[in-house]
Design a protein around this motif. Structure first.
Motif, short mmCIF file in Angstrom:
data_model
loop_
_atom_site.label_atom_id
_atom_site.label_comp_id
_atom_site.label_asym_id
_atom_site.label_seq_id
_atom_site.Cartn_x
_atom_site.Cartn_y
_atom_site.Cartn_z
N HIS A 562 0.84 -1.21 0.00
CA HIS A 562 0.00 0.00 0.00
C HIS A 562 0.87 1.25 0.00
O HIS A 562 2.00 1.24 0.50
CB HIS A 562 -0.91 0.05 1.24
CG HIS A 562 -1.92 -1.06 1.29
ND1 HIS A 562 -2.88 -1.23 0.33
CD2 HIS A 562 -2.11 -2.04 2.21
CE1 HIS A 562 -3.64 -2.27 0.64
NE2 HIS A 562 -3.18 -2.78 1.78
N VAL A 563 0.30 2.33 -0.53
CA VAL A 563 0.95 3.64 -0.52
C VAL A 563 -0.05 4.66 0.03
O VAL A 563 -1.21 4.69 -0.37
CB VAL A 563 1.38 4.08 -1.94
CG1 VAL A 563 2.00 5.48 -1.89
CG2 VAL A 563 2.36 3.09 -2.53
N ARG A 564 0.46 5.48 0.97
CA ARG A 564 -0.36 6.59 1.48
C ARG A 564 0.43 7.88 1.31
O ARG A 564 1.57 7.97 1.74
CB ARG A 564 -0.70 6.39 2.96
CG ARG A 564 -1.62 7.49 3.52
CD ARG A 564 -1.83 7.33 5.01
NE ARG A 564 -0.58 7.48 5.74
CZ ARG A 564 -0.41 7.11 7.00
NH1 ARG A 564 -1.40 6.54 7.67
NH2 ARG A 564 0.76 7.29 7.60
N ASP A 565 -0.19 8.86 0.68
CA ASP A 565 0.45 10.15 0.40
C ASP A 565 -0.35 11.24 1.13
O ASP A 565 -1.41 11.66 0.67
CB ASP A 565 0.47 10.40 -1.10
CG ASP A 565 1.30 11.62 -1.49
OD1 ASP A 565 1.56 12.46 -0.62
OD2 ASP A 565 1.68 11.72 -2.68
N ILE A 566 0.17 11.69 2.26
CA ILE A 566 -0.53 12.69 3.06
C ILE A 566 -0.57 14.05 2.35
O ILE A 566 -1.49 14.84 2.54
CB ILE A 566 0.14 12.84 4.45
CG1 ILE A 566 -0.03 11.55 5.26
CG2 ILE A 566 -0.42 14.02 5.22
CD1 ILE A 566 -1.47 11.19 5.56
N THR A 567 0.42 14.31 1.51
CA THR A 567 0.47 15.59 0.80
C THR A 567 -0.70 15.74 -0.17
O THR A 567 -1.27 16.82 -0.33
CB THR A 567 1.80 15.72 0.04
OG1 THR A 567 2.88 15.44 0.94
CG2 THR A 567 1.97 17.12 -0.53
N THR A 568 -1.06 14.64 -0.81
CA THR A 568 -2.15 14.69 -1.80
C THR A 568 -3.47 14.11 -1.28
O THR A 568 -4.51 14.29 -1.91
CB THR A 568 -1.75 13.91 -3.07
OG1 THR A 568 -1.59 12.52 -2.73
CG2 THR A 568 -0.45 14.45 -3.65
N GLY A 569 -3.41 13.37 -0.16
CA GLY A 569 -4.62 12.77 0.40
C GLY A 569 -4.95 11.41 -0.18
O GLY A 569 -6.05 10.90 0.00
N TYR A 570 -3.98 10.78 -0.83
CA TYR A 570 -4.19 9.46 -1.47
C TYR A 570 -3.82 8.34 -0.50
O TYR A 570 -2.83 8.42 0.23
CB TYR A 570 -3.34 9.36 -2.73
CG TYR A 570 -3.33 7.99 -3.38
CD1 TYR A 570 -4.39 7.57 -4.17
CD2 TYR A 570 -2.25 7.13 -3.19
CE1 TYR A 570 -4.38 6.31 -4.77
CE2 TYR A 570 -2.23 5.87 -3.79
CZ TYR A 570 -3.29 5.47 -4.57
OH TYR A 570 -3.28 4.23 -5.16
N ASP A 571 -4.62 7.27 -0.48
CA ASP A 571 -4.30 6.08 0.32
C ASP A 571 -4.86 4.86 -0.40
O ASP A 571 -6.07 4.65 -0.45
CB ASP A 571 -4.89 6.19 1.73
CG ASP A 571 -4.43 5.06 2.64
OD1 ASP A 571 -3.91 4.05 2.14
OD2 ASP A 571 -4.61 5.19 3.87
N SER A 572 -3.97 4.03 -0.95
CA SER A 572 -4.41 2.88 -1.74
C SER A 572 -5.07 1.79 -0.89
O SER A 572 -5.76 0.92 -1.43
CB SER A 572 -3.22 2.27 -2.50
OG SER A 572 -2.28 1.71 -1.59
#
Length: 657
Positions: A562-572
């Motif tokens: 999984h990948v979570r990107d707090i900068t963009t708000g994405y969480d797979s």
């Protein structure tokens, strides 16, 4: 053409327009030299403090009197003049054409001349913006007042010392008839949020740069709740600062600190109440009174010595042995390369050698503003175990829950109990919570998020036992809503004393925690990068790895789950692909969860030019081969650095932690 004398140059500098070829810079230079002042004593004839004659009596005209009471700040004015004289327009632009933004709940920068530095003028501007915003938010602002504390940074004679900046902060508010609780002496950072709560003030400021280098200082802001400010307050305060950049009449008048009836000193009251509240997390005072353990404490040239001594007395201990070279304030941090106990054994050298001499097994180190704690323990083989923040958190988590179980009331429900940690910290509390039945929650990095969430939980009748961030920031109980090195130090001492009665060391207990809840082996370090575009390109590459808007699926040979990107708000990992944690667009942070159980996060620092990495191997209790787990973690970190950060290509400078 005749050569300018120094007097001609100074005259030219003081009378705009300036001709650097950059209209924006010319305007900024004029503003700085016009606004950057220092209060003059009408009887002062010292040439260093006033370049020009000082009136010996008040002018009949009030405005003229106001102007005659101030003159240019000689120290900061000289810095700008030297840059002008040497044609250093780029540095002038860097200093004057941008403004500090709110980072970790406030401002932090180098001390010096310029709108992007910490100095008299920028602190006055910030406080004027604070006043404007607080006046808008609180109708009873002038009844409830404001708290101001400071650490020991900068020489007292310096125009940028924490004490002076605290006085100017107070002066701005006193001039507007706001009651100010200004500590008469340096205090630990936790005392300010504690005072805000206890005195029911609308907000507070601590002048500190914590464990930063000696050249830095900061302006840390707390809301009425006692927690650090979060959005939208930070953005709104910044807007108000930008609307109030020209100093108001009276803002420079730090004499108000000595003359205004609205200035109050909360030191004795707050210290007494804080120490009384410490008793809530003291569970074995009778045992502490009898312990044979000896402790060494270093305050790293900061504020912690006196307050840790008092805390030990409250818990029934004999005073910890201070490191004599480091117990008194020293803004130059003369015995350490870096005033950050998180750096490990290298900066703890004096305290470890003293402990060996005094036959003390435990060393405790508070950072210069005493909100962080490091701990080390002497091992049987004569070596020292310096605990990481994550390892100490495992011990704290076990201890606080064990004490709760033994001391809980009859109707206490474990389902109402919570512990918290920032998302880049160890998941050990999560493992303990799953087995013991209490709740664990993650927040964004920074204690401002922990404090904010604790408030929500307390308002809903929940009980919070412990919270932490891996950078040796701990909170035991909820008397303070920020990390607190003073209380953490004395809790470690009590824990060690209790374990001593069973002939168990802290390290041995840590192993017991891992054997019961699963080994959590972590590694944290960072790279220095002084080029913001480079940092941005590193993270943008990860967001567009093999193709546009595609994150990497492998890191070397390690598969990413999984990948979570707090900068963009994405969480797979989420069905809607949106992060549960709030979006933080002003910072870079991406977390990778790997199929082998490792979790790794890359993020930028909110206060320093760093790209940090955090990696942890989270094992189940039946996985006890620590050598194998450590080797797997090392390989993954090497792959992370080589494939994602590419330090040689990007000019990154590695620092080991």
């Amino acid at each position: 053409m005749a050569e300018n004398t120094e007097g001609d140059l100074n005259s030219n500098l003081l009378h705009a327009p300036y001709h650097t070829g950059d209209p924006q810079l010319d305007t900024a230079i004029g503003q700085w030299l016009r606004w950057d002042k220092v209060l003059l004593d009408p009887g002062n004839t010292c040439e260093e403090n006033r370049k020009g004659s000082c009136p010996q009596q008040a002018s009949a005209d009030e405005e003229d009197q106001q102007i005659s009471s101030y003159n240019e700040n000689p120290k900061t004015k000289e810095q700008i003049e030297n840059l002008l004289r040497n044609g250093m327009n780029k540095e002038l632009r860097d200093r004057l054409c941008c403004r500090m933004t709110f980072g970790t709940a406030g401002l932090r920068s180098a001390m010096g001349a310029g709108f992007c530095y910490i100095n008299d003028l920028t602190v006055i501007q910030s406080t004027q913006g604070m006043y404007k915003y607080l006046e808008r938010c609180f109708s009873d602002f002038k009844q409830r007042g404001f708290v101001v504390g400071y650490d020991t940074r900068g020489q007292v004679t310096s125009s940028c010392s924490s004490q002076r900046l605290a006085k100017l902060t107070a002066a701005v508010l006193l001039a507007k008839d706001v009651p100010v609780y200004l500590f008469s002496r340096y205090v630990p950072t936790p005392f300010v949020p504690y005072a805000v709560q206890k005195l029911k003030a609308v907000a507070g400021v601590m002048i500190t740069a914590s464990h930063n280098r000696k050249e830095d200082n900061g302006y840390k802001v707390y809301w009425e709740t006692g927690a650090q400010i979060t959005s939208p307050h930070d953005k709104e305060i910044l807007k108000c600062i930008e609307e109030c950049v020209e100093p108001w009449n009276g803002s420079w008048n730090d004499n108000l600190v000595d003359t205004s009836p609205l200035k109050r000193d909360p030191l004795q009251d707050i210290c007494r109440r804080y120490m009384e509240d410490l008793k809530k997390i003291c569970f074995y005072r009778e045992l502490n009174l009898k312990t044979t353990l000896k402790f060494v404490h270093t305050s790293f040239h900061g504020v912690g010595h006196d307050y840790v001594q008092l805390a030990f007395k409250v818990f029934g201990f004999k005073p910890p042995i201070p490191v004599p070279e480091q117990k008194d304030p020293d803004p130059d941090f003369s015995t350490v390369k870096c005033p950050n106990p998180e750096e490990g054994e290298s900066v703890l050298e004096l305290s470890l050698r003293l402990a060996e001499k005094e036959n003390a097994r435990i060393v405790l180190a508070t950072d210069p503003d005493a909100d962080r704690l490091a701990a080390a323990e002497l091992q049987e083989n004569g070596s020292w175990k310096v605990f990481t923040g994550n390892e100490l958190a495992a011990l704290f988590g076990w201890w606080m829950f064990d004490c709760w179980k033994k001391n809980k009331s009859r109707n206490a429900d474990v389902k109402n109990v919570y512990m918290l940690a920032t998302t880049v910290s160890s998941k050990i509390l999560k493992a303990i919570a799953l087995k013991e039945g209490f709740h664990f929650e993650e927040t964004l990095p920074g204690f401002k998020w922990i404090g904010s969430r604790i408030i929500d939980l307390l308002e809903n009748g929940k009980e919070v036992l412990f919270a932490f961030e891996e950078s040796i920031g701990f909170l035991c109980g909820t008397s303070v809503l920020d990390k607190d090195g003073v209380s953490a130090a004395v809790v470690v001492a009590e824990m060690a004393s209790y374990l001593e009665t069973m002939n168990i060391t802290l390290k041995q207990q840590l192993v017991k925690v891992y054997e019961k809840y699963g080994y959590h082996i972590s590694k944290t370090s960072y790279f220095l990068c002084y080029e913001p575009p480079t940092i941005k390109s590193i993270f943008e590459r990860l967001r567009n790895f093999d193709s546009p808007k595609e994150y990497p699926k492998f890191c070397g040979t390690f598969a990413i789950l999984h990948v979570r990107d707090i900068t963009t708000g994405y969480d797979s990992s989420q069905p809607n692909k949106k992060s549960v944690l709030p979006v933080s667009k002003n910072s870079q942070m991406i977390t990778f969860t790997f199929q082998n159980g490792c979790v790794a996060t890359l993020r930028t620092s909110g206060t320093e030019p760093k790209i940090k990495y955090y990696a942890e191997m989270c094992a189940s209790p039946d996985q006890s081969d620590t050598a194998l787990l450590e080797e797997e973690l090392k390989k993954l970190i090497d792959a992370l650095i080589e494939n994602f950060l590419q330090p040689s290509k990007n000019g990154l400078i590695w620092r080991s932690v």
